[in-house]
Scaffold this motif. Sequence first.
Motif, short mmCIF file in Angstrom:
data_model
loop_
_atom_site.label_atom_id
_atom_site.label_comp_id
_atom_site.label_asym_id
_atom_site.label_seq_id
_atom_site.Cartn_x
_atom_site.Cartn_y
_atom_site.Cartn_z
N ARG A 117 -5.39 2.15 -5.24
CA ARG A 117 -5.53 3.55 -4.82
C ARG A 117 -6.28 3.70 -3.49
O ARG A 117 -6.12 4.70 -2.80
N ARG A 118 -7.10 2.71 -3.15
CA ARG A 118 -7.87 2.76 -1.91
C ARG A 118 -7.17 2.01 -0.76
O ARG A 118 -7.77 1.74 0.27
N LEU A 119 -5.93 1.65 -0.98
CA LEU A 119 -5.10 0.95 0.02
C LEU A 119 -5.56 -0.48 0.28
O LEU A 119 -5.29 -1.05 1.35
N ASN A 120 -6.28 -1.06 -0.68
CA ASN A 120 -6.62 -2.48 -0.59
C ASN A 120 -5.43 -3.31 -1.08
O ASN A 120 -4.72 -2.91 -2.01
N VAL A 121 -5.24 -4.46 -0.46
CA VAL A 121 -4.10 -5.32 -0.81
C VAL A 121 -4.32 -5.99 -2.16
O VAL A 121 -5.36 -6.63 -2.39
N LEU A 122 -3.35 -5.85 -3.04
CA LEU A 122 -3.36 -6.53 -4.34
C LEU A 122 -2.54 -7.81 -4.28
O LEU A 122 -2.93 -8.84 -4.83
N SER A 123 -1.39 -7.72 -3.64
CA SER A 123 -0.49 -8.87 -3.54
C SER A 123 0.56 -8.60 -2.48
O SER A 123 0.71 -7.47 -2.00
N GLU A 124 1.30 -9.63 -2.13
CA GLU A 124 2.43 -9.47 -1.22
C GLU A 124 3.54 -10.42 -1.65
O GLU A 124 3.28 -11.51 -2.16
N SER A 125 4.78 -9.98 -1.48
CA SER A 125 5.92 -10.80 -1.89
C SER A 125 7.08 -10.60 -0.94
O SER A 125 7.40 -9.46 -0.56
N VAL A 126 7.72 -11.70 -0.56
CA VAL A 126 8.97 -11.62 0.18
C VAL A 126 10.07 -11.43 -0.84
O VAL A 126 10.23 -12.24 -1.75
N ILE A 127 10.83 -10.34 -0.71
CA ILE A 127 11.85 -10.05 -1.73
C ILE A 127 13.26 -10.30 -1.22
O ILE A 127 14.19 -10.45 -2.00
N THR A 128 13.44 -10.32 0.10
CA THR A 128 14.78 -10.50 0.66
C THR A 128 14.72 -11.28 1.95
O THR A 128 13.87 -11.00 2.80
N VAL A 129 15.62 -12.22 2.11
CA VAL A 129 15.83 -12.88 3.39
C VAL A 129 17.28 -12.65 3.77
O VAL A 129 18.19 -13.07 3.05
N GLY A 130 17.51 -11.92 4.88
CA GLY A 130 18.88 -11.56 5.26
C GLY A 130 19.44 -12.48 6.32
O GLY A 130 18.97 -13.59 6.53
N THR A 131 20.47 -12.01 7.00
CA THR A 131 21.06 -12.74 8.11
C THR A 131 20.26 -12.42 9.36
O THR A 131 19.20 -11.81 9.30
N SER A 132 20.75 -12.83 10.52
CA SER A 132 20.02 -12.60 11.77
C SER A 132 19.99 -11.13 12.15
O SER A 132 19.16 -10.71 12.94
N ASP A 133 20.87 -10.30 11.59
CA ASP A 133 20.89 -8.91 12.00
C ASP A 133 20.95 -7.91 10.84
O ASP A 133 21.12 -6.73 11.03
N ARG A 134 20.79 -8.39 9.60
CA ARG A 134 20.89 -7.44 8.49
C ARG A 134 20.19 -7.97 7.24
O ARG A 134 20.23 -9.16 6.95
N SER A 162 15.94 -8.82 16.70
CA SER A 162 16.43 -8.41 18.02
C SER A 162 15.28 -8.07 18.97
O SER A 162 15.44 -8.07 20.19
N GLY A 163 14.13 -7.74 18.40
CA GLY A 163 12.98 -7.35 19.22
C GLY A 163 12.80 -5.85 19.33
O GLY A 163 11.77 -5.37 19.80
N ASP A 164 13.78 -5.08 18.90
CA ASP A 164 13.71 -3.62 18.96
C ASP A 164 13.36 -3.07 17.58
O ASP A 164 14.14 -3.20 16.65
N PRO A 165 12.19 -2.42 17.43
CA PRO A 165 11.78 -1.94 16.11
C PRO A 165 12.41 -0.60 15.70
O PRO A 165 12.14 -0.10 14.62
N ILE A 195 8.70 -4.26 12.13
CA ILE A 195 7.95 -4.95 13.17
C ILE A 195 8.88 -5.83 14.01
O ILE A 195 9.93 -6.28 13.55
N SER A 196 8.48 -6.05 15.25
CA SER A 196 9.26 -6.89 16.16
C SER A 196 8.34 -7.40 17.25
O SER A 196 7.15 -7.07 17.31
N LYS A 197 8.92 -8.19 18.15
CA LYS A 197 8.15 -8.73 19.27
C LYS A 197 7.66 -7.62 20.20
O LYS A 197 6.70 -7.81 20.93
N ARG A 198 8.33 -6.48 20.16
CA ARG A 198 7.97 -5.39 21.08
C ARG A 198 7.21 -4.27 20.39
O ARG A 198 7.18 -3.14 20.87
#
Length: 209
Positions: A117-134, A162-165, A195-198
Amino acid sequence: MIKAGPEALSNEELLAVLLRTGKKGKHVLELSKELFRRFDNSLVKLMNASVEEIAAIEGVGIVKAVTLKAALELGKRLHRELEQVPEKLDSAGKVYRYCQDMVYLEKEVVKVVCLDRRLNVLSESVITVGTSDRSLVHPRDVFRVAIRSNASGVIVVHNHPSGDPTPSKEDRAITKNLKRVGEILGIELVDHVIISKRGYYSFREEGEI
């Protein structure tokens, strides 16, 4: 390295330390230089390469490839620790720094960060790995992770190689769907950050959540 310290060594020499041995007719430093050239003399490209791609280079093999991948992963984790990543993600800027390791990935990856409730991190998980553009995101995958963590809210983060967020129509549709499902379940979609490089794009900062 013992005499002058690791800072005095080139990238190729540091890789040679990890490789330990060369191959028949080729010194370990020559093998290291060949390996580095295969990935355009880029540590980022080497980091993104799979174990199989590295091992396929003659003279490297699986054991050396695994050693290199382990060393690069430790480097990423050290970078995060040195950055003093905030545990409280109360701004998109903090989210961007928290997920900085995703900036250089060559495929879209979707990560769910679960919060109390205080916006502290409880956990993180990667749920999807897509292609280079989707990438594909389904609410059940997002909120399954949140329920397991007993989270009050979630931040969904994905990268744009792509670098464009700038969000796509699909990104906006997914965000609306996640917000609606979260309201039904009583788990707040705190933000969706691209997020991206830019830089980054925050749906909350832009008033879309």
